[in-house]
Design a protein around this motif. Structure first.
Motif, mmCIF file in Angstrom:
data_model
loop_
_atom_site.group_PDB
_atom_site.id
_atom_site.type_symbol
_atom_site.label_atom_id
_atom_site.label_comp_id
_atom_site.label_asym_id
_atom_site.label_seq_id
_atom_site.Cartn_x
_atom_site.Cartn_y
_atom_site.Cartn_z
ATOM 1 N N ALA A 50 0.815 -1.215 0.000
ATOM 2 C CA ALA A 50 0.000 0.000 0.000
ATOM 3 C C ALA A 50 0.850 1.267 0.000
ATOM 4 O O ALA A 50 0.455 2.276 -0.580
ATOM 5 N N ASP A 54 0.354 4.516 -2.394
ATOM 6 C CA ASP A 54 0.141 5.813 -1.749
ATOM 7 C C ASP A 54 1.094 6.858 -2.334
ATOM 8 O O ASP A 54 0.687 7.974 -2.649
ATOM 9 N N LEU A 76 -7.110 8.851 2.375
ATOM 10 C CA LEU A 76 -7.047 7.399 2.255
ATOM 11 C C LEU A 76 -8.068 6.811 3.224
ATOM 12 O O LEU A 76 -7.950 6.975 4.433
ATOM 13 N N GLY A 79 -6.389 1.297 3.677
ATOM 14 C CA GLY A 79 -5.236 0.822 2.936
ATOM 15 C C GLY A 79 -4.768 -0.496 3.509
ATOM 16 O O GLY A 79 -4.732 -0.672 4.722
#
Length: 151
Positions: A50, A54, A76, A79
């Motif tokens: 993740a 990101d 977010l 995640g």
């Protein structure tokens, strides 16, 4: 939105490509008025960690913040890294799927983890989702087998 949708997302040999679905786009008041705000919600099913995803998303946002007067806010919502489950089982047809599951939220204590359920993935979470009674009854027997495998 274009860059997110057309980005060459990282892939994994086993899991395949990371996929993106821009499932919600909202903004505006009328067709002849430039909207002062817009919201985009996207779902990425990641084939890599993740943190990598990101950084890519933030990099795309930064590119536009530097070249436009637009301001962006990135939230977010959830995640998680790819989840690897047990999937090689005698008597079961298995495949690698690109979708999310609650399993990353469960602590892995070294026991077998299978993702299984009745019905078809081809109709799951769609406007024509259904489960036949035969599939439901068969799943009871299959779950008994899975429990035996897990023990």
């Amino acid at each position: 939105m274009y860059d997110l949708n057309h980005y060459k997302w990282p892939s994994d040999k086993l899991l395949g490509e990371t996929t993106i679905n821009i499932g919600l786009f909202e903004g505006g008041r009328a067709a002849n008025v430039v909207s002062p705000t817009a919201n985009l919600t996207a779902l990425l099913r990641t084939a890599v960690n993740a943190e990598t995803i990101d950084k890519i998303v933030k990099g795309i946002i930064e590119k536009y913040e530097k070249t436009t007067e637009c301001k962006f806010e990135f939230n977010l919502m959830q995640g998680s890294d790819p989840t690897f489950l047990d999937y090689k089982l005698k008597g079961f047809d298995t495949f690698i799927a690109k979708y999310s599951t609650d399993i990353p939220n469960m602590e892995n204590r070294g026991f077998k983890r299978y993702l299984y359920g009745p019905g078809s993935i081809h109709s799951a979470h769609s406007d024509h989702e259904y489960v036949t009674s035969k599939s439901l009854l068969d799943s009871v027997e299959d779950l008994k087998k899975l429990i035996k495998y897990a023990l």
